[in-house]
Design a protein around this motif. Structure first.
Motif, PDB file in Angstrom:
ATOM      1  N   ARG A  43       0.815  -1.220   0.000  1.00  0.00           N
ATOM      2  CA  ARG A  43       0.000   0.000   0.000  1.00  0.00           C
ATOM      3  C   ARG A  43       0.843   1.262   0.000  1.00  0.00           C
ATOM      4  NH1 ARG A  43      -2.184  -3.609   3.317  1.00  0.00           N
ATOM      5  NH2 ARG A  43      -4.205  -4.430   2.662  1.00  0.00           N
ATOM      6  N   GLY A  44       0.249   2.287  -0.617  1.00  0.00           N
ATOM      7  CA  GLY A  44       0.810   3.628  -0.547  1.00  0.00           C
ATOM      8  C   GLY A  44      -0.337   4.602  -0.373  1.00  0.00           C
ATOM      9  N   GLU A  45      -0.020   5.833   0.010  1.00  0.00           N
ATOM     10  CA  GLU A  45      -1.069   6.820   0.263  1.00  0.00           C
ATOM     11  C   GLU A  45      -0.726   8.137  -0.407  1.00  0.00           C
ATOM     12  OE1 GLU A  45      -1.873   7.428   4.393  1.00  0.00           O
ATOM     13  OE2 GLU A  45      -3.511   8.847   4.020  1.00  0.00           O
ATOM     14  N   ALA A  46      -1.756   8.772  -0.975  1.00  0.00           N
ATOM     15  CA  ALA A  46      -1.639  10.143  -1.463  1.00  0.00           C
ATOM     16  C   ALA A  46      -2.481  11.036  -0.566  1.00  0.00           C
ATOM     17  CB  ALA A  46      -2.133  10.240  -2.904  1.00  0.00           C
ATOM     18  N   ALA A  47      -1.869  12.084  -0.032  1.00  0.00           N
ATOM     19  CA  ALA A  47      -2.589  13.088   0.761  1.00  0.00           C
ATOM     20  C   ALA A  47      -2.574  14.375  -0.050  1.00  0.00           C
ATOM     21  CB  ALA A  47      -1.898  13.277   2.114  1.00  0.00           C
ATOM     22  N   PRO A  48      -3.573  14.581  -0.914  1.00  0.00           N
ATOM     23  CA  PRO A  48      -3.536  15.725  -1.823  1.00  0.00           C
ATOM     24  C   PRO A  48      -3.543  17.048  -1.074  1.00  0.00           C
ATOM     25  CG  PRO A  48      -5.622  14.506  -2.021  1.00  0.00           C
ATOM     26  CD  PRO A  48      -4.764  13.737  -1.097  1.00  0.00           C
ATOM     27  N   ASN A  49      -2.808  18.022  -1.629  1.00  0.00           N
ATOM     28  CA  ASN A  49      -2.654  19.316  -0.968  1.00  0.00           C
ATOM     29  C   ASN A  49      -3.201  20.415  -1.884  1.00  0.00           C
ATOM     30  OD1 ASN A  49      -1.739  21.671   0.260  1.00  0.00           O
ATOM     31  ND2 ASN A  49       0.175  20.735   0.913  1.00  0.00           N
ATOM     32  N   VAL A  50      -4.189  21.170  -1.378  1.00  0.00           N
ATOM     33  CA  VAL A  50      -4.789  22.242  -2.188  1.00  0.00           C
ATOM     34  C   VAL A  50      -3.750  23.284  -2.599  1.00  0.00           C
ATOM     35  CG1 VAL A  50      -7.178  22.116  -1.395  1.00  0.00           C
ATOM     36  CG2 VAL A  50      -5.526  23.444  -0.074  1.00  0.00           C
ATOM     37  N   ARG A  51      -2.700  23.452  -1.785  1.00  0.00           N
ATOM     38  CA  ARG A  51      -1.674  24.451  -2.129  1.00  0.00           C
ATOM     39  C   ARG A  51      -1.030  24.131  -3.472  1.00  0.00           C
ATOM     40  NH1 ARG A  51       3.581  26.212  -1.803  1.00  0.00           N
ATOM     41  NH2 ARG A  51       3.848  28.329  -1.006  1.00  0.00           N
ATOM     42  N   TYR A  52      -0.995  22.838  -3.816  1.00  0.00           N
ATOM     43  CA  TYR A  52      -0.387  22.422  -5.084  1.00  0.00           C
ATOM     44  C   TYR A  52      -1.452  22.020  -6.117  1.00  0.00           C
ATOM     45  CZ  TYR A  52       3.372  22.360  -1.710  1.00  0.00           C
ATOM     46  OH  TYR A  52       4.234  22.732  -0.711  1.00  0.00           O
ATOM     47  N   GLY A  53      -2.696  22.477  -5.891  1.00  0.00           N
ATOM     48  CA  GLY A  53      -3.766  22.216  -6.851  1.00  0.00           C
ATOM     49  C   GLY A  53      -4.212  20.768  -6.888  1.00  0.00           C
ATOM     50  N   GLU A  54      -3.955  20.034  -5.802  1.00  0.00           N
ATOM     51  CA  GLU A  54      -4.297  18.606  -5.788  1.00  0.00           C
ATOM     52  C   GLU A  54      -5.589  18.351  -5.020  1.00  0.00           C
ATOM     53  OE1 GLU A  54       0.270  16.798  -5.665  1.00  0.00           O
ATOM     54  OE2 GLU A  54      -0.777  17.231  -3.805  1.00  0.00           O
ATOM     55  N   SER A  55      -6.328  17.304  -5.460  1.00  0.00           N
ATOM     56  CA  SER A  55      -7.511  16.828  -4.746  1.00  0.00           C
ATOM     57  C   SER A  55      -7.536  15.317  -4.930  1.00  0.00           C
ATOM     58  CB  SER A  55      -8.773  17.444  -5.345  1.00  0.00           C
ATOM     59  OG  SER A  55      -8.926  16.977  -6.679  1.00  0.00           O
ATOM     60  N   ALA A  56      -8.472  14.644  -4.241  1.00  0.00           N
ATOM     61  CA  ALA A  56      -8.603  13.194  -4.426  1.00  0.00           C
ATOM     62  C   ALA A  56      -8.888  12.882  -5.898  1.00  0.00           C
ATOM     63  CB  ALA A  56      -9.717  12.655  -3.532  1.00  0.00           C
ATOM     64  N   GLU A  57      -9.601  13.808  -6.570  1.00  0.00           N
ATOM     65  CA  GLU A  57      -9.937  13.578  -7.982  1.00  0.00           C
ATOM     66  C   GLU A  57      -8.704  13.717  -8.878  1.00  0.00           C
ATOM     67  OE1 GLU A  57     -11.892  15.373  -5.830  1.00  0.00           O
ATOM     68  OE2 GLU A  57     -13.263  13.667  -5.726  1.00  0.00           O
ATOM     69  N   THR A  58      -7.897  14.764  -8.642  1.00  0.00           N
ATOM     70  CA  THR A  58      -6.698  14.916  -9.498  1.00  0.00           C
ATOM     71  C   THR A  58      -5.741  13.747  -9.263  1.00  0.00           C
ATOM     72  OG1 THR A  58      -5.368  16.252  -7.938  1.00  0.00           O
ATOM     73  CG2 THR A  58      -6.866  17.448  -9.395  1.00  0.00           C
ATOM     74  N   VAL A  59      -5.676  13.277  -8.000  1.00  0.00           N
ATOM     75  CA  VAL A  59      -4.793  12.144  -7.687  1.00  0.00           C
ATOM     76  C   VAL A  59      -5.273  10.890  -8.409  1.00  0.00           C
ATOM     77  CG1 VAL A  59      -4.113  10.537  -5.846  1.00  0.00           C
ATOM     78  CG2 VAL A  59      -3.950  13.009  -5.474  1.00  0.00           C
ATOM     79  N   THR A  60      -6.592  10.627  -8.355  1.00  0.00           N
ATOM     80  CA  THR A  60      -7.145   9.425  -8.990  1.00  0.00           C
ATOM     81  C   THR A  60      -6.903   9.456 -10.498  1.00  0.00           C
ATOM     82  OG1 THR A  60      -8.824   9.400  -7.267  1.00  0.00           O
ATOM     83  CG2 THR A  60      -9.257   8.050  -9.207  1.00  0.00           C
ATOM     84  N   GLU A  61      -7.106  10.633 -11.080  1.00  0.00           N
ATOM     85  CA  GLU A  61      -6.886  10.758 -12.526  1.00  0.00           C
ATOM     86  C   GLU A  61      -5.401  10.541 -12.859  1.00  0.00           C
ATOM     87  OE1 GLU A  61      -8.268  14.500 -14.109  1.00  0.00           O
ATOM     88  OE2 GLU A  61      -7.383  14.036 -16.065  1.00  0.00           O
ATOM     89  N   ALA A  62      -4.521  11.139 -12.049  1.00  0.00           N
ATOM     90  CA  ALA A  62      -3.076  10.992 -12.298  1.00  0.00           C
ATOM     91  C   ALA A  62      -2.656   9.528 -12.161  1.00  0.00           C
ATOM     92  CB  ALA A  62      -2.289  11.868 -11.330  1.00  0.00           C
ATOM     93  N   LEU A  63      -3.211   8.836 -11.170  1.00  0.00           N
ATOM     94  CA  LEU A  63      -2.829   7.429 -10.966  1.00  0.00           C
ATOM     95  C   LEU A  63      -3.175   6.585 -12.194  1.00  0.00           C
ATOM     96  CD1 LEU A  63      -3.844   7.003  -7.229  1.00  0.00           C
ATOM     97  CD2 LEU A  63      -1.520   6.852  -8.162  1.00  0.00           C
TER      98      LEU A  63
END
Ligand code: MG
Length: 341
Positions: A43-63
């Motif tokens: 397992r790994g985890e992404a904790a998206p940060n709004v400061r860098y324009g990240e959200s759970a949605e941007t992370v899922t799309e990037a993955l």
């Protein structure tokens, strides 16, 4: 593809509303990546940060876009992590999730904890601080008493009410306290705040000025009575050399830099530049916190409390004993879900 990838968004309510100089939140949406190979689940985890324009949605799309980069022999986890990094610009939280999972997978296949793969002695683990967000004086006093098991505190301060906020904490405890201004101050006021905080027994100040204020940081470093630590000003190893003139240390976070591989480069670069090293975190579950904790013996200061800020951590990670994370013998990250889905 040699490994199979699953992606899951987790809704993580916080124990308390969390306020820092940038804003307030009451819950966090992180993304858990699972890699499966030959009966092993990593397992790994992404904790998206709004400061860098990240959200759970941007992370899922990037993955989804990064998945093809995992093609190949997972023993070559470093090569695969480099390929993931090169496959897309930015998206560091998504990359961190994959890099962490690749390390977990290798550790589990070898049957050794990650710190052993890295040649580190877990007895060298520094104390971890426990973070206290900005609040009214009565709530701060309550939070300080809830933080009783933790011997070092980190207090968030904003642009306003610096003395009231810090004073409420100091009135409630004589423990060592670190301060994080999250870019809220200007150089002259920062110096005045830091001189006052030094007299209050503060250990260090994190990111007093906006990350972009390079000249201000140099000016402040020449005058500050306390060590200054770059957090928002640091992303990657390539940022480190220019930070040496403006700070005494850097705060490495796997989520900012894209994972363990880049975090190790940052730490080595910081040491070469004569800088102190803090390892920090976002609000994360036991998965992300464990990944950072395995690097803990490389740090001067640790701030790995992200899972302690959650109402409930869905993962069984490593306990904090007398203020230190105690890494066990479990392979890889040494973390498993609390309840099997
Ligand atoms: Mg910080």
């Amino acid at each position: 593809m040699s490994v199979q990838m699953d992606v899951r968004v987790l809704e993580l309510p916080l124990r308390h509303a969390w306020t820092i100089a940038r804003g307030t939140s009451t819950s966090k949406r992180n993304v858990i990546v699972e890699l499966r190979e030959a009966g092993v689940v990593a397992r790994g985890e992404a904790a998206p940060n709004v400061r860098y324009g990240e959200s759970a949605e941007t992370v899922t799309e990037a993955l989804g876009k990064l998945a093809p980069a995992l093609e190949g022999d997972p023993w070559h986890f470093r090569v695969l992590s480099e390929r993931v990094d090169a496959a897309l610009p930015g998206n560091h939280a998504a990359k961190a999730a994959l890099d962490i999972a690749l390390h977990d997978l290798a550790g589990k296949r070898l049957g050794v904890p990650l710190y052993r793969m890295l040649g580190l002695d877990p007895a060298n683990m520094p104390l971890t601080s426990f973070s206290i967000g900005i609040d009214d004086p009565a709530t701060l006093a309550r939070k300080v008493s809830e933080a009783e098991p933790y011997p070092v505190l980190k207090v968030k301060l904003g642009a306003k009410d610096v003395r009231e906020t810090f004073g409420a904490v100091r009135a409630a405890t004589s423990k060592p306290v670190r301060v994080d201004a999250n870019e809220a101050w200007k150089p002259e006021e920062a110096l005045a705040h830091i001189e006052w905080l030094a007299a209050q027994g503060v250990e260090l100040v994190e990111q007093p000025l906006p990350a972009a204020d390079v000249e201000g940081a140099k000016w402040l470093r020449q005058r500050s009575p306390l060590p200054l630590v770059a957090d928002e000003a640091l992303m990657m190893a390539s940022d480190v050399p220019r930070l040496a003139e403006g700070y005494h240390g850097i705060n490495v976070k796997l989520q900012k830099c894209g994972g363990i591989r880049e975090a190790l480069r940052i730490i080595e670069t910081a040491r070469a530049c004569g800088l102190k090293v803090m390892i920090g975190c976002m609000v994360e579950t036991g998965v992300g916190i464990a990944a950072a904790a395995h690097l803990g013996p490389l740090a001067d200061w640790l701030d790995l409390d992200g899972n302690l800020l959650l109402s409930a951590d869905p993962f069984q990670g490593h306990p904090v004993v007398d203020g230190r994370i105690r890494l066990g013998e479990g392979p890889g990250l040494g973390v498993e879900p609390r309840l099997r889905p």
